[in-house]
Write a protein that holds these residues in place. Sequence first.
Motif, PDB file in Angstrom:
ATOM      1  N   ILE A  37      39.070 -14.055  26.003  1.00 62.81           N
ATOM      2  CA  ILE A  37      38.149 -15.058  26.563  1.00 62.81           C
ATOM      3  C   ILE A  37      38.913 -16.094  27.372  1.00 62.81           C
ATOM      4  O   ILE A  37      38.498 -16.478  28.475  1.00 62.81           O
ATOM      5  N   PHE A  40      40.072 -14.672  30.716  1.00 61.05           N
ATOM      6  CA  PHE A  40      38.931 -14.544  31.619  1.00 61.05           C
ATOM      7  C   PHE A  40      38.491 -15.912  32.135  1.00 61.05           C
ATOM      8  O   PHE A  40      38.234 -16.100  33.334  1.00 61.05           O
ATOM      9  N   LEU A  41      38.424 -16.882  31.232  1.00 59.66           N
ATOM     10  CA  LEU A  41      37.978 -18.233  31.577  1.00 59.66           C
ATOM     11  C   LEU A  41      38.940 -18.901  32.552  1.00 59.66           C
ATOM     12  O   LEU A  41      38.512 -19.486  33.560  1.00 59.66           O
ATOM     13  N   THR A 101      31.390 -17.724  32.301  1.00 59.03           N
ATOM     14  CA  THR A 101      32.017 -16.890  31.261  1.00 59.03           C
ATOM     15  C   THR A 101      31.052 -16.622  30.118  1.00 59.03           C
ATOM     16  O   THR A 101      30.913 -15.480  29.656  1.00 59.03           O
TER      17      THR A 101
END
Length: 282
Positions: A37, A40-41, A101
């Motif tokens: 995460i 990706f963020l 996201t």
Amino acid sequence: MGFPNLFRIHLGDPVETFIKWITINYEGFFDSIKGIILWFLIGIQRGLIAIPWFVLLILLFLIGWKVKSIKAGISFSLMLLTIGLLGYWNDTMLTLAIVLTSVLISLIIGIPIGIFSAYKEKFERYSKPVLDAMQTMPSFVYLIPAIMLFGLGSVPAVFATMIYSLPPVIRLTTLAIKSVSSEMLEAANSFGATQWQILIKVELPQALPTIMAGVNQTTMMAMSMVVIASMIGAKGLGYNVLIAINRTDIGMGVEAGTSIVLLAIIIDRLTQAIGSKFEIEK
């Protein structure tokens, strides 16, 4: 006369025990999820911040013009320009990254669950109370397990936002698939189409406008978590509102709040326009 404590049910105790158990026994698993995460963020944040402000304004104008009208494109660009003039451009990009996201993860999880729920009535029947609880549970409650599983920062904010905004896309995807006309399904079956072909070529194209309505609701619910997520360390516009509250700074609160409203309007109108476009093409 109060209710006797003798009959009190301690519902929170087993839940707390369960969260602590999975935190201890599956620490590596949650660290891996946190890493994915976060990667990706950060990628989305860096990408948004790297785009020059005038390029983003032009892109927003072109998108608004394409999906709705030239007037809408100008309006969206002026709204985003206003946010920049207020001095909250980078904070808006951080907020937008968290929202994007959370929404993308919600769609990746929610749409398949919604499709499965449309095919399995028993699953749908049992999942409804869970979705009801997820939608009616106070949003602050989601921050507690998010902190216990992922600590403080943007990742637990994404996790809490994702859980809070997940139900609409599941519900509307299920409704969309179940609302596809039986005549079209019978026609597809008569031509020998497999279940997978029917889903991809018949059901999903017909269901897309309703699914897009679910995307819109999911996105707006994610936006509503912006300020709340700032309480566990998420940067962005919500963090500025939180600082304004702590300092009793009315000016800062109005500016940050106005930026949140303008960003929410842009996202809402864009997703609605895209959904309407799919409905017209349908």
